[in-house]
Structure formats: structure tokens, C-alpha cells
Design an enzyme around this catalytic site. Structure first.
Site, PDB file in Angstrom:
ATOM      1  N   GLU A  10      27.001   8.964  -7.915  1.00 38.86           N
ATOM      2  CA  GLU A  10      25.580   9.115  -7.584  1.00 38.86           C
ATOM      3  C   GLU A  10      25.381   9.775  -6.224  1.00 38.86           C
ATOM      4  OE1 GLU A  10      26.860   6.375  -8.941  1.00 38.86           O
ATOM      5  OE2 GLU A  10      25.819   6.255 -10.867  1.00 38.86           O
ATOM      6  N   HIS A  41      19.819  -3.770 -13.801  1.00 40.05           N
ATOM      7  CA  HIS A  41      19.412  -2.617 -14.608  1.00 40.05           C
ATOM      8  C   HIS A  41      17.913  -2.616 -14.884  1.00 40.05           C
ATOM      9  CE1 HIS A  41      23.598  -1.670 -15.283  1.00 40.05           C
ATOM     10  NE2 HIS A  41      23.285  -0.648 -16.056  1.00 40.05           N
TER      11      HIS A  41
END
Ligand SMILES: Cc1ncc(C[n+]2csc(CCOP(=O)(O)OP(=O)(O)O)c2C)c(N)n1
Lengths: 820, 80
Positions: free
Chosen positions: A530, A597
Site C-alpha cells: 500500500e 475491514h
């Protein structure tokens, strides 16, 4: 996962062992006479002079910090001074092998590299070109200042003073520093000479340079990108991620006509220390820095350890690596050993090293060694060297005298314009998409996704008023796809990547079908990196490209924290507007997968100055706002709710236009008119609010006006304040945890701006300040329609005397005391 | 020679429909059991449908671009 790559168990399970491409250590052995013959005496003397310029410049800064004066000139310099005394051989050697079109990206210890690269570019460029560069900078104002206050002689001499003054004025944060006084010592740069931003975050340039190399490769803009870092940076995740990203096999295996590795050189100035931590023997295990190349790819990144005290060895190595990069065999890595004779910074007490060690390295001073070589070869005698040293001292003295003179280098006058810095945060420019790429347009028409969308209803209800399934009406997922496709067809520099972006179609199908239309280099799977995903987008944008990158879940923002918070957000302002940052970071807010999440982190992102933030809840808004983000030259974080991807259009008459359109960023939208209470929603909270509004009307005779924020930064309060004038009450609903959420910011401001119209304090209904629970418990966490009704009737309109408190019947003050 | 139907499979818990993206075989073509004969898309994913039996593709009941519900017959295979 591309199907053309077969994972063959017979091959993978075969017995064997790995051999690593050899990593040479101090292999340079070109006789000096040969270098002399090739380069000529003049060039060798210039190398010495360039090292002396760096040394004197750094000495000047160090002297100011230590004594408050230099060469009899008193001056207080308050900023940082990470000096590179002792490392001049590395900087000047590298610069000798680089061309103006090569771009360096550096670290906190970047003055030497800056000066060396600048002097090398000044030497390489024709006088007329130098004049053009200097006239182009601030309309020639800096050039005039240099001519008036320093002078110099011919174009090259003036250009050197321009370089040194622009840098020093920037270090002193003066208005006419190269970056308008917004960068300073650790961030200075000068684009036309190939000096790209230095970075105060250790290792951050690695990913940015990698993205710059990606642009250079795809745009064929020439040259290489150099990521300058220290040895300490080898420990950082972002450097490893950058090397991983830069050495992906797909460039060779899958990129067809664009085949070939990235032209990026990871250049580690290895001074054996990272502040007080010693990389060899203490904080690292690599023993020899160049070894880390072996982890990256079969060529070991062509890694070498070279002698940074000898500028000729460095020039030789950089020239060889440059060839490798330009022939498409990059990336490459150099471990450039040298020693920092000065302290880490001016507060360094040298507690971590002995006098013996310092003395031993004083004997390896690159300047002394190189001057001796020139003397022995009869190139420069003692008198000549002294004359050179005197000339350099005089040059630095003159530049310094000008840089501390407010008439030549005025301070940034924030008092005269209190929002001066604020005005540099965003360019607010939108680039009109260019003409269509005919081949792409044809491919798009033939793609099954486009064909499917064509058959769908643009509105979410059938003519009979029935709700259409997401197979039969345009959804948010489709709307986003349409905006992206248009920009891909009309903007040749636009690229998209992230995890699972290509064959999978993006983790949630937004890109599904795009792989049929776009070649690999415009849509590709990135590694699970990321930090590199965002950093490379920043570098790609700095070079002039436009990237849309995806973080699969907003929860992964932390993995790209520095890249989003310090890089993407800040470079426009830190460059005083010289850089633009056309990066769209798409990220989805999950649900059902629990605490790591499902988190809405809009509060984190909106807190960062310099980012535009969008969170649409309808297909019409999603398409128009993504189009605006893709046209914008400002960095934008675009949140998408996973729960809403299948949502069809229920508001905009006629549904989602099939044609291209853009919506203004920052204007909230009234989704339901009402008169008794305003409900301002962020993202998916729109839908429980609408359900609540229906029930409020039916059961309690309360008319709710619902405003969908749509964008969070910027935000036009007028729409909301007008509504509050009418309703006198406002509830803000968000799925983010309440504490520190953007809804709290909105509420505080609405309370202030609309105070006279309000009958109750603005109320925020968000998620509680604990983890997002699993799917079964989510309704106890994210605000539901019932919770909204509770607050409206129980608190905002007490005369309704409705006392039904749902599960949120808790005491917020008591919870706060318990850290909740 | 039995007629074996190819039905729209369960595509996911919440998914009720899928769209035929394309037929990879035409009526009259020979198909082998397990061979890919159609591409189906849902809002999220593309997937391949395999022939349930070896034989001849006798009839296509849902042409390309049409939407079918889970359990619908999409084609008939005249099995060997
Ligand atoms: C991410 C990050 N962590 C820590 C620091 C503080 N810091 C600044 S320089 C430095 C040492 C860096 O060592 P190295 O990369 O070897 O470069 P050198 O200072 O030796 O040139 C540290 C820890 C920082 N600026 N950024």
C-alpha cells in the site's frame, strides 16, 4: 493471477537451490591515467571544485548553527542542518554521470546532492538554455535578484549563483527561495535542473522515485530517476515496498510493447550510521548494504558496493547503472560507502563513535584524497588549489551575504496575507479531458461491460415504479466504471493500479471489463504494497502524469500513512504551487468483515490539510464526482461504501446520464426536502436517514430535510445553513466513530455559523468509539433508522415526548470518562 | 442420448441473477464435460460455465446479453 502465467507444479516442486547474482564490492580499478585521458584535466578540476562548493556551503550552515555568524556575518538560522561533510565524493561522483533529464529525489541530508546535481546540470546545459530556465522561474525575478546582489560573470557563473542562492534562500525559508520558502532545508528542489523533492521522511523518496521512473518509462520522457537515501532507510517498509514495486516481473513478462524494467536507481549513501544507530553490527543484519538487492530479483538489482570517497568510482558505477536502466533492465541499486565527518545534525554530540574512528576517516576525506591525486598527476598545483578554494569561499560568501539580506531575500510575509499558505494548498485546477483515443474508444464499445451497461435502465425504478435489480439498472459500481472509462479514453497519461485491479476487476468489480479495453501498463495489479501504491502515484504525478490508485479497504490506510498524510497531501503547498498532484486514491469502506475491514476512516483523512475528500452515496453523484476528481489537479481521496456498490439511482430525474458530466466537488445535496429538522448524512448513512424520514413523517408528523454531504473537503456550509434557518435543528449521521469524526467538525462549525437559527445544539449520531463488530452485531454499531428517530424525537424535538431509546440508551459523558 | 440442461448456478449467497456475457460454443458444436461453454457476469464477477455432460450443444435458451435467474435453464446438451 493472469491466465497466461501457468503455475506448473512439476517445475515449482523440483529440488534445487538458489544462486544469487554476484554483488561486486569495490570492484572499481580504472587507472587514474585512463580517467584523465577520457575526462580531461578540466573536468577533473571541476569535480574538485564542485566538492569544495558543497563542503563550503555545508560549513557555512554548520558555522551559522554553531556560532551565529559566518565569515564575519552574524545571522540566526533556526531550521535544521543535516550536513553532508565527508560525503561529497558520493554526491559529486553521481552527478557527474547524470544528465539534466535525470531526476534525483533525496533525503533530509540532501544539500550536497542538490548542489552537485545542479552544478552538473549547469555545466551540461547551453548558456541560452540556462537563461531560459532562469527567466522561466518566477518570471525571472530570482535571476534579477542574483544579478543585482551577487553578479557572477558569464551565464554559467550566474547560473551557479542562481542555484546556490535559490537553495540557501529556501533553506532560510525566504519568499524567493526555490520553493517560495515553503520547503526549507529538507525539501528543497529545482525541477528544471533535474533536482526533484528531497524528503524529511526517511526512505520516502524510494517510492516516489519509483513512480517517477514509471512515468519516464511510459511517457518516454527520457533519463532515469534516482532515489537517494541513507543506509538507515534500508530498514523501512516503504523502501522495501518501493524495491518490490520497481522489480515486478510483469514489466518484462506481461507489458508487451511497453516491456522493460523501471529506470530507477536506488542510491544509498551509506555512511554507516542512522543518527546514532549503527547499521553494520547493530541495527541491521545485512552486513553489506548491497546484499539487500539479492532479495529483490534474479539480477540482485545489479547491486554493487562502491567507494563513495572516490568520486571517480561513483561516477563510473552510476554511468554503468544508467546504461542498464536506459536499456530497460532496471531497477538497480548502489551501496555507496562514505563517512559523515559532520554530526548527524548540529545537536549531535558524537556519543556513538570514537575519536579514533573519526580520525581514521578524516584521513579518507574525499576532498583531500582527490586534491592529492590531482597534485600528484600534475593537474593542479598547491597554488592552483588554493586559488580554487579561495574562489569557492568568495562565491559562498557572496551568496550567503545576499541570502541573509532581507532586501535580496525577503521573509515570507504571512502577516500581510494571513491565508497566503492556505492559498497554496490546492490549485483548484481542472484539466479538460483531451480528444478520444480512437482505438480505445472502439475497444470500449466492443467490451461486454459497456454493452451490459447500455442495456441497463439509467434509473433505479421501472416505469411501473418497481425497484430494479442491480443487473437491470445502473449501479454505483457501473457509474464509477463509466467515469473511469471516459477518462481512460481521453487522458493518455492516466493509469490505474492497486491490488487485484486487472483480471479480478478490482476487489469489488468496479474495474470489471476494463482489462478487455486497456493494455497492461494502464491497468495493472500492484504488489500488496500500500505504501508503494500511493508513493508511486505521487512520483508519477510529480513528473506530469495522472494516476488513480486503489486501496482495497479503507482500513489499510495505515499501511500507506506517510504516503497519504505527508506526501500526497503536502507537496503542492511545500512546492509553493510548483508541483501539482493529480492523484485519486480510491478506497472502499467495508462491512461484515469485522474490526479491521469495516472502519470508516473519513475522520483521519479529512483531518489532513491538503487532501480533497469525497464520499458519494448515489450513482449520479458517484459518476459526476469521480469524473471531477479525475479531472482535478489536486489530490483526492475517494471513499466508496462496499454496501452501496449495488445501489441504483433513486434521486436524479432521468437517472444517471449516459454521457460524461462532472459535478462540483464540495457542494452538499438536498436529497429530501423537509421543514422540521435537518439531517446531514455522510456516505451510506443517507439510506437509514431516508427510511427514518419516512417514518418520522408517518408516525410523528415530523418533516425531515435530508442533505447528503457528498464531499467532505471542500464543504460549502451555505446549503446546510439555509436548511437550518428553516428547520432550526440539525442531526448529523455518520458511520465513523463519533470521537474526532468529520461529523463532529461539521457540527461544531454549524453550531457556530448557525447559532442564531438553532433551537438545539447540533447533534452527531455516529458509531460508538469501539471496534466495528462482526456482521451479526453491525446493526448495534452503525446508526440505524430507529436510532435516528430516537434522537430526532427524543432530543431534538422534545415536545414530541417520544421516549423510545434504542440500544444507544447510554450516557455519553460516563462513556467518555471510561475512554469510550 | 439424454437431454441435459445447463442451469444458471448459485453465484453467491445474495446473488439472484446473472447475465450471459457470451457463448463460447454454438448450437451444433461438440462439447466435452467440464469444457467452458459460456461466460456469465454478476455485478461483481465474471465466471465461466462448464458443460455438465459430453455431447452436442442442442439448444441455447438464454442468448448472450440476456439476464437469467439462478436455476434457469440456459442451454440443452444432447449427451452421448
Ligand atoms: C520515518 C522517519 N523516522 C525517523 C526519522 C528521524 N530521523 C531523521 S534522519 C534519521 C537517520 C537516518 O539515517 P540514514 O537513513 O542512514 O541517513 P543519514 O542521516 O545517515 O544520512 C532519523 C532516524 C525520520 N525523519 N523519518
Amino acid at each position: 493471477m493472469p491466465k497466461e502465467l501457468f503455475v506448473d507444479p512439476r517445475a515449482t516442486r523440483r529440488k534445487g537451490s538458489l544462486a544469487f547474482a554476484e554483488v561486486p564490492v569495490h570492484a572499481y580499478d580504472t587507472p587514474f591515467a585512463e580517467e584523465r585521458g577520457r575526462r580531461g584535466d578540466g573536468a577533473l578540476k571541476e569535480m574538485l571544485r564542485h566538492m569544495l562548493v558543497v563542503r563550503e556551503f555545508e560549513t557555512m550552515l554548520g558555522t551559522f548553527k554553531a556560532t551565529g555568524a559566518y565569515a564575519g556575518m552574524p545571522f540566526v538560522y533556526k531550521g535544521p542542518a543535516h550536513l553532508s561533510i565527508g560525503q561529497e565524493g558520493a554526491a559529486v561522483g553521481a552527478a557527474l554521470a547524470l544528465r539534466p533529464e535525470d531526476h534525483i529525489f533525496g533525503s533530509h541530508r540532501g544539500h550536497g546532492e542538490f548542489i552537485a546535481k545542479g552544478l552538473s546540470a549547469v555545466a551540461a546545459l547551453a548558456p541560452a538554455e540556462l537563461i531560459r530556465v532562469m527567466e522561466a522561474h518566477e518570471g525571472g525575478a530570482l535571476l534579477r535578484t542574483v544579478e543585482t546582489f551577487i553578479g557572477g560573470g558569464d551565464e554559467k557563473a550566474i547560473a551557479e549563483n542562481f542555484l546556490l542562492f535559490g537553495l540557501l534562500a529556501e533553506i532560510f525559508m525566504r519568499a524567493n527561495g526555490f520553493n517560495g520558502g515553503m520547503g526549507g532545508s529538507m525539501h528543497a528542489f529545482c525541477l528544471p535542473l533535474g533536482i526533484y523533492p528531497n524528503n524529511a521522511i526517511v526512505g520516502a523518496s524510494a517510492g516516489i522515485a519509483t513512480g517517477a521512473a514509471l512515468y519516464k518509462k511510459l511517457a518516454r520522457s527520457g533519463g532515469i530517476a534516482v532515489a537517494n537515501s541513507g543506509d538507515g532507510a534500508t530498514a523501512t517498509g516503504p523502501v522495501w515496498e518501493a524495491m518490490t514495486f520497481a522489480s515486478m516481473a510483469q514489466y518484462d513478462r506481461l507489458w508487451g510493447e511497453e516491456k522493460g524494467g523501471l529506470p530507477v536507481l536506488f542510491f544509498f549513501t551509506n555512511n554507516f550510521y542512522a543518527m546514532g544507530g549503527q547499521t553494520i553490527g547493530e541495527t541491521a543484519g545485512w552486513e553489506r548494504l548491497a546484499r539487500i538487492g539479492a532479495a529483490a530479483n534474479p539480477s540482485s538489482l545489479h547491486a554493487e558496493t562502491i567507494d563513495g570517497t572516490n568520486p571517480l568510482a561513483v561516477a563510473d558505477a552510476v554511468a554503468r547503472k544508467r546504461e542498464i536502466l536506459l536499456s530497460g533492465r532496471g531497477p538497480a541499486l548502489l551501496d555507496v560507502e562514505c563517512y559523515r565527518l559532520s554530526g548527524h545534525s548540529t545537536t549531535d554530540a558524537n556519543a556513538y563513535r570514537t575519536r579514533e574512528e573519526l580520525a581514521a576517516w578524516q584521513e579518507q576525506d574525499p576532498i583531500t584524497l582527490f586534491a592529492a591525486q590531482l597534485r600528484e598527476a600534475g593537474i593542479l598545483d598547491a597554488a592552483g588549489e588554493q586559488a580554487m578554494r579561495d574562489g569557492v569561499a568568495e562565491q559562498i560568501r557572496k551568496v550567503t551575504a545576499a541570502a541573509i539580506d532581507p532586501a535580496a531575500a525577503p521573509p515570507v510575509n504571512v502577516e500581510a496575507d494571513p491565508i497566503l499558505i492556505g492559498k497554496l494548498m490546492f490549485s483548484n485546477r481542472e484539466a479538460e479531458p483531451g480528444p478520444a483515443d480512437p482505438a480505445l474508444a472502439v475497444a470500449a464499445e466492443a467490451s461486454s461491460r459497456v454493452r451490459q451497461n447500455l442495456k441497463k435502465s439509467r434509473f433505479g425504478l421501472s416505469e411501473a415504479g418497481e425497484k430494479l435489480s442491480p443487473m437491470r439498472a445502473i449501479t454505483i459500481r457501473d457509474a464509477l466504471f463509466e467515469a473511469l472509462l471516459h477518462h481512460f479514453i481521453h487522458d493518455p497519461s492516466l493509469i490505474a493500479y492497486g491490488e487485484e485491479c486487472r483480471d479480478w476487476g478490482g476487489a469489488f468489480g468496479v474495474y470489471r471489463g476494463l482489462a478487455d479495453v486497456l493494455p497492461h501498463h494502464r491497468l495493472f495489479n500492484s504488489p500488496i504494497a500500500e505504501a508503494a501504491i500511493v508513493a508511486t502515484a505521487v512520483g508519477y504525478a510529480m513528473e506530469g502524469g495522472r494516476a488513480v490508485v486503489e486501496l482495497m479497504y479503507g482500513d489499510f490506510i495505515g499501511r500507506a500513512g506517510d504516503e497519504i498524510f505527508n506526501q500526497m497531501a503536502k507537496w503542492q503547498a511545500m512546492s509553493a504551487g510548483a508541483l501539482k498532484m493529480p492523484v485519486v486514491l480510491r478506497t472502499s469502506v467495508g462491512s461484515k468483515y469485522g474490526a479491521q475491514h469495516s472502519q470508516d476512516w473519513t475522520g483521519l483523512i479529512t483531518h489532513i490539510p491538503g487532501l480533497k475528500v469525497i464520499y458519494p452515496a448515489t450513482p449520479y453523484d458517484a459518476k459526476g464526482l469521480l469524473a471531477s476528481a479525475l479531472a482535478s489537479d489536486d489530490p483526492t481521496v475517494f471513499f466508496e461504501s462496499q454496501r452501496l456498490y449495488d445501489t441504483t439511482e433513486m434521486f436524479h430525474p432521468g437517472g444517471v446520464p449516459a454521457d460524461y458530466y462532472r459535478l462540483p466537488v464540495g457542494v452538499p445535496d438536498i436529497k429530501r426536502a423537509g421543514s422540521d429538522v435537518t439531517i446531514l448524512t455522510i456516505g451510506p448513512s443517507l439510506y437509514p436517514a431516508l427510511a427514518a424520514a419516512e417514518q418520522l413523517q408517518k408516525d410523528y408528523d415530523v418533516s425531515a430535510e435530508i442533505i447528503d454531504a457528498r464531499s467532505l473537503v471542500p464543504f460549502d456550509y451555505d446549503v446546510v445553513l439555509k436548511s437550518v434557518k428553516k428547520t432550526h435543528r440539525i442531526l448529523l449521521v455518520t458511520e465513523a466513530s463519533e470521537r474526532g469524526s468529520f461529523a463532529m467538525t461539521l457540527a461544531a462549525n454549524i453550531g457556530r455559523f448557525g447559532f442564531k437559527d438553532l433551537e438545539a445544539a447540533p447533534r452527531v449520531l455516529g458509531s460508538p468509539n469501539w471496534i466495528v463488530p462482526g456482521a451479526e452485531m453491525e446493526s448495534t454499531y452503525f446508526p440505524q433508522a430507529g436510532d435516528i428517530i430516537d434522537v430526532v424525537c427524543g432530543e431534538l424535538i422534545p415536545e414530541k415526548k417520544v421516549n423510545r431509546r434504542g440500544i444507544r440508551d447510554w450516557d455519553d459523558i460516563a462513556l467518555a470518562r471510561r475512554a469510550l | 442420448m439424454a437431454d441435459i440442461p445447463l442451469v444458471m448456478p448459485q453465484l453467491g449467497v445474495d446473488i439472484e441473477e446473472g447475465q450471459i456475457d457470451s457463448w463460447l460454443k454454438q448450437v451444433g458444436d461438440r462439447v466435452e464435460k467440464g469444457e467452458q461453454i459460456a461466460m456469465v457476469t454478476t455485478p461483481k464477477v465474471n465466471l465461466e460455465l462448464e458443460a455438465p455432460a459430453s455431447g452436442t450443444l442442442k439448444e441455447i435458451t438464454v442468448p448472450a446479453d440476456e439476464i437469467a435467474r439462478v436455476g434457469d435453464t440456459l442451454a440443452i446438451i444432447a449427451a452421448d
